[in-house]
Design a protein around this motif. Structure first.
Motif, PDB file in Angstrom:
ATOM      1  N   GLN A  68     -64.716 -33.166  -0.236  1.00  0.00           N
ATOM      2  CA  GLN A  68     -64.680 -34.050   0.551  1.00  0.00           C
ATOM      3  C   GLN A  68     -63.292 -34.902   0.638  1.00  0.00           C
ATOM      4  O   GLN A  68     -62.448 -35.153   1.212  1.00  0.00           O
ATOM      5  CB  GLN A  68     -65.612 -35.648   0.191  1.00  0.00           C
ATOM      6  N   THR A  69     -62.954 -35.396  -0.873  1.00  0.00           N
ATOM      7  CA  THR A  69     -61.853 -36.030  -0.899  1.00  0.00           C
ATOM      8  C   THR A  69     -60.768 -35.627   0.017  1.00  0.00           C
ATOM      9  O   THR A  69     -59.772 -35.837   1.023  1.00  0.00           O
ATOM     10  CB  THR A  69     -60.993 -35.778  -1.871  1.00  0.00           C
ATOM     11  N   GLU A  70     -60.380 -34.001   0.470  1.00  0.00           N
ATOM     12  CA  GLU A  70     -59.546 -33.630   1.039  1.00  0.00           C
ATOM     13  C   GLU A  70     -59.931 -33.666   2.679  1.00  0.00           C
ATOM     14  O   GLU A  70     -58.605 -33.848   3.417  1.00  0.00           O
ATOM     15  CB  GLU A  70     -59.455 -32.166   0.632  1.00  0.00           C
ATOM     16  N   GLN A  71     -60.975 -33.615   2.837  1.00  0.00           N
ATOM     17  CA  GLN A  71     -61.654 -34.206   4.062  1.00  0.00           C
ATOM     18  C   GLN A  71     -61.244 -35.374   4.750  1.00  0.00           C
ATOM     19  O   GLN A  71     -60.518 -35.880   5.448  1.00  0.00           O
ATOM     20  CB  GLN A  71     -62.514 -34.349   4.377  1.00  0.00           C
ATOM     21  N   VAL A  72     -60.692 -36.275   3.784  1.00  0.00           N
ATOM     22  CA  VAL A  72     -60.569 -38.202   3.520  1.00  0.00           C
ATOM     23  C   VAL A  72     -59.259 -38.124   4.327  1.00  0.00           C
ATOM     24  O   VAL A  72     -58.799 -38.754   4.898  1.00  0.00           O
ATOM     25  CB  VAL A  72     -61.325 -38.980   2.451  1.00  0.00           C
ATOM     26  N   ALA A  75     -58.423 -36.809   7.314  1.00  0.00           N
ATOM     27  CA  ALA A  75     -59.504 -38.201   8.411  1.00  0.00           C
ATOM     28  C   ALA A  75     -57.952 -39.225   8.477  1.00  0.00           C
ATOM     29  O   ALA A  75     -57.409 -39.502   9.302  1.00  0.00           O
ATOM     30  CB  ALA A  75     -60.264 -38.131   8.235  1.00  0.00           C
ATOM     31  N   TYR A  76     -57.561 -39.611   7.866  1.00  0.00           N
ATOM     32  CA  TYR A  76     -56.484 -40.456   7.211  1.00  0.00           C
ATOM     33  C   TYR A  76     -54.754 -40.449   8.093  1.00  0.00           C
ATOM     34  O   TYR A  76     -54.739 -41.274   8.717  1.00  0.00           O
ATOM     35  CB  TYR A  76     -56.419 -40.981   5.420  1.00  0.00           C
ATOM     36  N   HIS A  78     -54.989 -38.085   9.945  1.00  0.00           N
ATOM     37  CA  HIS A  78     -54.692 -38.026  11.590  1.00  0.00           C
ATOM     38  C   HIS A  78     -54.814 -38.995  12.230  1.00  0.00           C
ATOM     39  O   HIS A  78     -53.556 -39.142  12.924  1.00  0.00           O
ATOM     40  CB  HIS A  78     -56.533 -36.984  11.743  1.00  0.00           C
ATOM     41  N   ILE A  79     -55.345 -40.132  11.812  1.00  0.00           N
ATOM     42  CA  ILE A  79     -55.434 -41.755  11.637  1.00  0.00           C
ATOM     43  C   ILE A  79     -53.865 -42.274  12.335  1.00  0.00           C
ATOM     44  O   ILE A  79     -53.163 -42.648  13.014  1.00  0.00           O
ATOM     45  CB  ILE A  79     -56.260 -42.070  11.562  1.00  0.00           C
ATOM     46  N   GLU A  80     -53.179 -41.714  10.533  1.00  0.00           N
ATOM     47  CA  GLU A  80     -51.454 -42.383  11.021  1.00  0.00           C
ATOM     48  C   GLU A  80     -50.935 -41.771  12.121  1.00  0.00           C
ATOM     49  O   GLU A  80     -50.157 -42.194  12.470  1.00  0.00           O
ATOM     50  CB  GLU A  80     -51.623 -42.026   9.393  1.00  0.00           C
ATOM     51  N   THR A  81     -51.080 -40.500  12.438  1.00  0.00           N
ATOM     52  CA  THR A  81     -50.475 -39.644  12.608  1.00  0.00           C
ATOM     53  C   THR A  81     -50.466 -40.409  14.503  1.00  0.00           C
ATOM     54  O   THR A  81     -49.673 -40.400  15.079  1.00  0.00           O
ATOM     55  CB  THR A  81     -50.604 -38.141  13.334  1.00  0.00           C
ATOM     56  N   ALA A  82     -52.174 -40.687  14.743  1.00  0.00           N
ATOM     57  CA  ALA A  82     -52.027 -40.672  16.062  1.00  0.00           C
ATOM     58  C   ALA A  82     -51.682 -42.144  16.782  1.00  0.00           C
ATOM     59  O   ALA A  82     -51.462 -42.567  17.537  1.00  0.00           O
ATOM     60  CB  ALA A  82     -53.766 -40.673  16.067  1.00  0.00           C
ATOM     61  N   SER A  83     -51.425 -42.912  15.535  1.00  0.00           N
ATOM     62  CA  SER A  83     -50.540 -44.491  15.757  1.00  0.00           C
ATOM     63  C   SER A  83     -49.187 -44.272  16.184  1.00  0.00           C
ATOM     64  O   SER A  83     -49.388 -45.414  15.772  1.00  0.00           O
ATOM     65  CB  SER A  83     -51.936 -45.551  15.223  1.00  0.00           C
ATOM     66  N   SER A  84     -48.761 -43.471  15.197  1.00  0.00           N
ATOM     67  CA  SER A  84     -47.547 -43.915  15.322  1.00  0.00           C
ATOM     68  C   SER A  84     -47.097 -43.058  16.459  1.00  0.00           C
ATOM     69  O   SER A  84     -47.377 -42.322  17.756  1.00  0.00           O
ATOM     70  CB  SER A  84     -46.993 -42.332  14.664  1.00  0.00           C
ATOM     71  N   PRO A  85     -45.964 -43.660  16.718  1.00  0.00           N
ATOM     72  CA  PRO A  85     -45.181 -44.072  18.243  1.00  0.00           C
ATOM     73  C   PRO A  85     -44.720 -42.054  18.685  1.00  0.00           C
ATOM     74  O   PRO A  85     -44.393 -41.846  17.947  1.00  0.00           O
ATOM     75  CB  PRO A  85     -43.853 -44.804  18.043  1.00  0.00           C
TER      76      PRO A  85
END
Length: 85
Positions: A68-72, A75-76, A78-85
């Protein structure tokens, strides 16, 4: 973001289970010490079996927690990548 939050929530639940099992193992080990000092062999075997079972349960939960730690983390990231310009 909900996926990340759900993963973190699951992580907290697993942590609670880990802590509970660790406390149970410690409690059983105290009983084991008492039985050893009282030389109650039949009860000693029973508590040793309980400790062994709880250690197996703990290992399974620790493995799940690691996954689960690896999944977290993923996921984080992915969020960082998606919010980068």
């Amino acid at each position: 973001m909900p996926k990340f939050e759900n993963l973190v929530k699951g992580q907290m639940q697993i942590m609670d289970q880990l802590l509970f099992l660790q406390e149970e193992i410690e409690r059983c080990q105290e009983i084991e010490k008492e039985l050893l000092s009282l030389e109650k062999k039949a009860q000693l075997v029973s508590i040793q079996e309980t400790i062994a079972e709880k250690r197996k349960d703990l290992a399974v939960i620790q493995d799940l927690f690691q996954k689960q730690t690896e999944q977290v983390i993923q996921a984080y990231q992915h969020i960082e990548t998606a919010s980068s310009p």
